[in-house]
Design an enzyme around this catalytic site. Structure first.
Site, PDB file in Angstrom:
ATOM      1  N   SER A   1     -17.757 -16.501   8.332  1.00 32.10           N
ATOM      2  CA  SER A   1     -18.121 -17.905   8.077  1.00 32.10           C
ATOM      3  C   SER A   1     -17.368 -18.775   9.076  1.00 32.10           C
ATOM      4  O   SER A   1     -16.332 -18.351   9.606  1.00 32.10           O
ATOM      5  CB  SER A   1     -17.687 -18.271   6.652  1.00 32.10           C
ATOM      6  OG  SER A   1     -17.729 -19.663   6.459  1.00 32.10           O
TER       7      SER A   1
ATOM      8  N   TYR B   1     -11.461 -19.781  -0.147  1.00 31.44           N
ATOM      9  CA  TYR B   1     -12.602 -19.160   0.549  1.00 31.44           C
ATOM     10  C   TYR B   1     -12.215 -18.836   1.992  1.00 31.44           C
ATOM     11  O   TYR B   1     -12.472 -17.730   2.487  1.00 31.44           O
ATOM     12  CB  TYR B   1     -13.791 -20.123   0.500  1.00 31.44           C
ATOM     13  CG  TYR B   1     -15.045 -19.623   1.181  1.00 31.44           C
ATOM     14  CD1 TYR B   1     -15.849 -18.654   0.592  1.00 31.44           C
ATOM     15  CD2 TYR B   1     -15.438 -20.137   2.420  1.00 31.44           C
ATOM     16  CE1 TYR B   1     -17.014 -18.212   1.217  1.00 31.44           C
ATOM     17  CE2 TYR B   1     -16.600 -19.707   3.045  1.00 31.44           C
ATOM     18  CZ  TYR B   1     -17.383 -18.739   2.444  1.00 31.44           C
ATOM     19  OH  TYR B   1     -18.531 -18.302   3.064  1.00 31.44           O
TER      20      TYR B   1
HETATM   21  N1  LIG Z   1     -24.564 -20.117   2.506  1.00 37.01           N
HETATM   22  C1  LIG Z   1     -23.750 -20.519   3.431  1.00 37.01           C
HETATM   23  O1  LIG Z   1     -23.690 -21.728   3.781  1.00 37.01           O
HETATM   24  C2  LIG Z   1     -22.861 -19.541   4.174  1.00 37.01           C
HETATM   25  C3  LIG Z   1     -22.226 -19.959   5.362  1.00 37.01           C
HETATM   26  C4  LIG Z   1     -21.413 -19.059   6.045  1.00 37.01           C
HETATM   27  C5  LIG Z   1     -21.244 -17.783   5.568  1.00 37.01           C
HETATM   28  N2  LIG Z   1     -21.854 -17.405   4.408  1.00 37.01           N
HETATM   29  C6  LIG Z   1     -21.646 -16.033   3.927  1.00 37.01           C
HETATM   30  O2  LIG Z   1     -22.898 -15.372   3.966  1.00 37.01           O
HETATM   31  C7  LIG Z   1     -22.923 -14.338   2.965  1.00 37.01           C
HETATM   32  C8  LIG Z   1     -24.211 -14.476   2.143  1.00 37.01           C
HETATM   33  O3  LIG Z   1     -24.196 -15.745   1.527  1.00 37.01           O
HETATM   34  P1  LIG Z   1     -25.479 -16.408   0.818  1.00 37.01           P
HETATM   35  O4  LIG Z   1     -25.396 -17.848   1.110  1.00 37.01           O
HETATM   36  O5  LIG Z   1     -26.700 -15.650   1.146  1.00 37.01           O
HETATM   37  O6  LIG Z   1     -25.041 -16.197  -0.714  1.00 37.01           O
HETATM   38  P2  LIG Z   1     -25.903 -16.175  -2.060  1.00 37.01           P
HETATM   39  O7  LIG Z   1     -27.251 -16.741  -1.851  1.00 37.01           O
HETATM   40  O8  LIG Z   1     -25.007 -16.788  -3.100  1.00 37.01           O
HETATM   41  O9  LIG Z   1     -26.020 -14.601  -2.333  1.00 37.01           O
HETATM   42  C9  LIG Z   1     -24.842 -13.862  -2.546  1.00 37.01           C
HETATM   43  C10 LIG Z   1     -25.163 -12.387  -2.613  1.00 37.01           C
HETATM   44  O10 LIG Z   1     -23.917 -11.670  -2.846  1.00 37.01           O
HETATM   45  C11 LIG Z   1     -24.105 -10.820  -3.963  1.00 37.01           C
HETATM   46  N3  LIG Z   1     -22.864 -10.637  -4.721  1.00 37.01           N
HETATM   47  C12 LIG Z   1     -21.984 -11.601  -5.115  1.00 37.01           C
HETATM   48  N4  LIG Z   1     -20.995 -11.054  -5.842  1.00 37.01           N
HETATM   49  C13 LIG Z   1     -21.253  -9.717  -5.909  1.00 37.01           C
HETATM   50  C14 LIG Z   1     -20.610  -8.617  -6.522  1.00 37.01           C
HETATM   51  N5  LIG Z   1     -19.480  -8.754  -7.241  1.00 37.01           N
HETATM   52  N6  LIG Z   1     -21.154  -7.384  -6.393  1.00 37.01           N
HETATM   53  C15 LIG Z   1     -22.306  -7.217  -5.699  1.00 37.01           C
HETATM   54  N7  LIG Z   1     -22.956  -8.213  -5.072  1.00 37.01           N
HETATM   55  C16 LIG Z   1     -22.439  -9.450  -5.199  1.00 37.01           C
HETATM   56  C17 LIG Z   1     -25.154 -11.517  -4.805  1.00 37.01           C
HETATM   57  O11 LIG Z   1     -25.753 -10.569  -5.642  1.00 37.01           O
HETATM   58  P3  LIG Z   1     -26.252 -10.935  -7.125  1.00 37.01           P
HETATM   59  O12 LIG Z   1     -27.707 -11.225  -6.988  1.00 37.01           O
HETATM   60  O13 LIG Z   1     -25.942  -9.692  -7.876  1.00 37.01           O
HETATM   61  O14 LIG Z   1     -25.466 -12.133  -7.600  1.00 37.01           O
HETATM   62  C18 LIG Z   1     -26.109 -12.049  -3.746  1.00 37.01           C
HETATM   63  O15 LIG Z   1     -26.990 -11.049  -3.322  1.00 37.01           O
HETATM   64  C19 LIG Z   1     -21.626 -14.498   2.153  1.00 37.01           C
HETATM   65  O16 LIG Z   1     -20.673 -13.575   2.604  1.00 37.01           O
HETATM   66  C20 LIG Z   1     -21.179 -15.921   2.487  1.00 37.01           C
HETATM   67  O17 LIG Z   1     -19.778 -16.078   2.344  1.00 37.01           O
HETATM   68  C21 LIG Z   1     -22.681 -18.254   3.705  1.00 37.01           C
END
Ligand SMILES: NC(=O)c1ccc[n+]([C@@H]2O[C@H](COP(=O)([O-])OP(=O)(O)OC[C@H]3O[C@@H](n4cnc5c(N)ncnc54)[C@H](OP(=O)(O)O)[C@@H]3O)[C@@H](O)[C@H]2O)c1
Length: 226
Positions: free
Chosen positions: A128, A141
């Site tokens: 991130s 975070y």
């Molecule tokens: N969104 C942003 O602005 C952003 C920016 C920079 C980086 N990121 C990074 O990108 C990655 C994906 O983010 P996203 O925005 O796509 O998030 P999201 O829409 O909230 O999805 C999160 C995913 O992680 C899974 N997960 C969470 N806790 C878990 C656990 N204990 N065991 C197994 N799976 C788990 C969730 O599965 P479930 O369906 O089981 O909950 C879901 O598939 C993350 O690492 C985040 O830190 C995001």
């Protein structure tokens, strides 16, 4: 076809990475058991699910046993934090964010190393912008993502037979970002953020980079937003 395991594939960025890797890889879709995960496996004909909570280490160990060779591991699953200042962040919040975003990632890596070594594999860590600089309210975070950067750098140094890529995206239009904007008290406008498909494309491009090159780091910011 080579095999790829994508954690957090049930939605958001992980689902998009899965869709874009599907034409070239046999997929293992990570996520806690859910109808969304099953639906994606059906949509991506032939994909299997890796349906475990990544912080349940006994379950993870059992699920990994069936994997003898793994070409690509994308560590994408993650959680955001509550955006409280350090002065008001309870210990449970620190434990939760560090556990999901860092410790579970390290343990899954450790368990899959024999399979990755067997394939001369590629490990991609979805980091991130918060893994490169810390803004107020983002300390737990950011600490987890700084930690993941250290994990990636250490793994790269220790395992010369693998490729290890850290991807540092800015804000992405996903469920996680909706939650963050709600906490910030703003109206949600997804068009201000990176599209999941665009970030997924960078990940897939790293995976498809010819073997003579090692894409170590990729930084993506939303255009016009610094
Ligand atoms: N969104 C942003 O602005 C952003 C920016 C920079 C980086 N990121 C990074 O990108 C990655 C994906 O983010 P996203 O925005 O796509 O998030 P999201 O829409 O909230 O999805 C999160 C995913 O992680 C899974 N997960 C969470 N806790 C878990 C656990 N204990 N065991 C197994 N799976 C788990 C969730 O599965 P479930 O369906 O089981 O909950 C879901 O598939 C993350 O690492 C985040 O830190 C995001």
């Amino acid at each position: 076809m080579p095999t790829a395991l994508i954690t957090g594939a049930s939605r958001g960025l992980g689902a998009e990475i899965a869709r874009q890797l599907a034409p070239t890889h046999d997929l293992l879709l990570g996520g806690r058991p859910s109808p969304e995960l099953d639906r994606l496996a059906t949509e991506l004909d032939g994909a299997s699910t890796f349906a475990v909570d990544l912080t349940d280490y006994d379950e993870v160990e059992a699920a990994v046993e069936a994997i003898s060779e793994l070409d690509v591991l994308v560590h994408n699953a993650g959680v955001s934090s509550s955006l409280e200042p350090v002065a008001e962040t309870p210990v449970e919040e620190w434990q939760h964010v560090l556990e999901v975003n860092l410790i579970a990632v390290a343990e899954l890596t450790r368990l899959l190393l024999p399979a990755l070594r067997a394939a001369g594999g590629h490990v991609v860590f979805i980091n991130s912008g918060a893994g490169r600089r810390v803004n107020p309210g983002w300390t737990p975070y950011a600490a987890s993502k700084f930690g993941v950067r250290a994990l990636a750098d250490g793994l790269r140094a220790e395992e010369p037979g693998l490729r290890v890529t850290s991807v540092f995206p800015g804000r992405i239009d996903t469920d996680m970002q909706r939650d963050i904007v709600a906490i910030e008290g703003d109206d949600y406008d997804g068009s201000r953020f990176l599209r999941p498909a665009t970030v997924a494309r960078a990940v897939v491009q790293a995976v498809h980079t010819p073997a003579d090159a090692h894409p170590e780091e990729i930084v993506l910011r939303p255009t016009g937003r610094g």
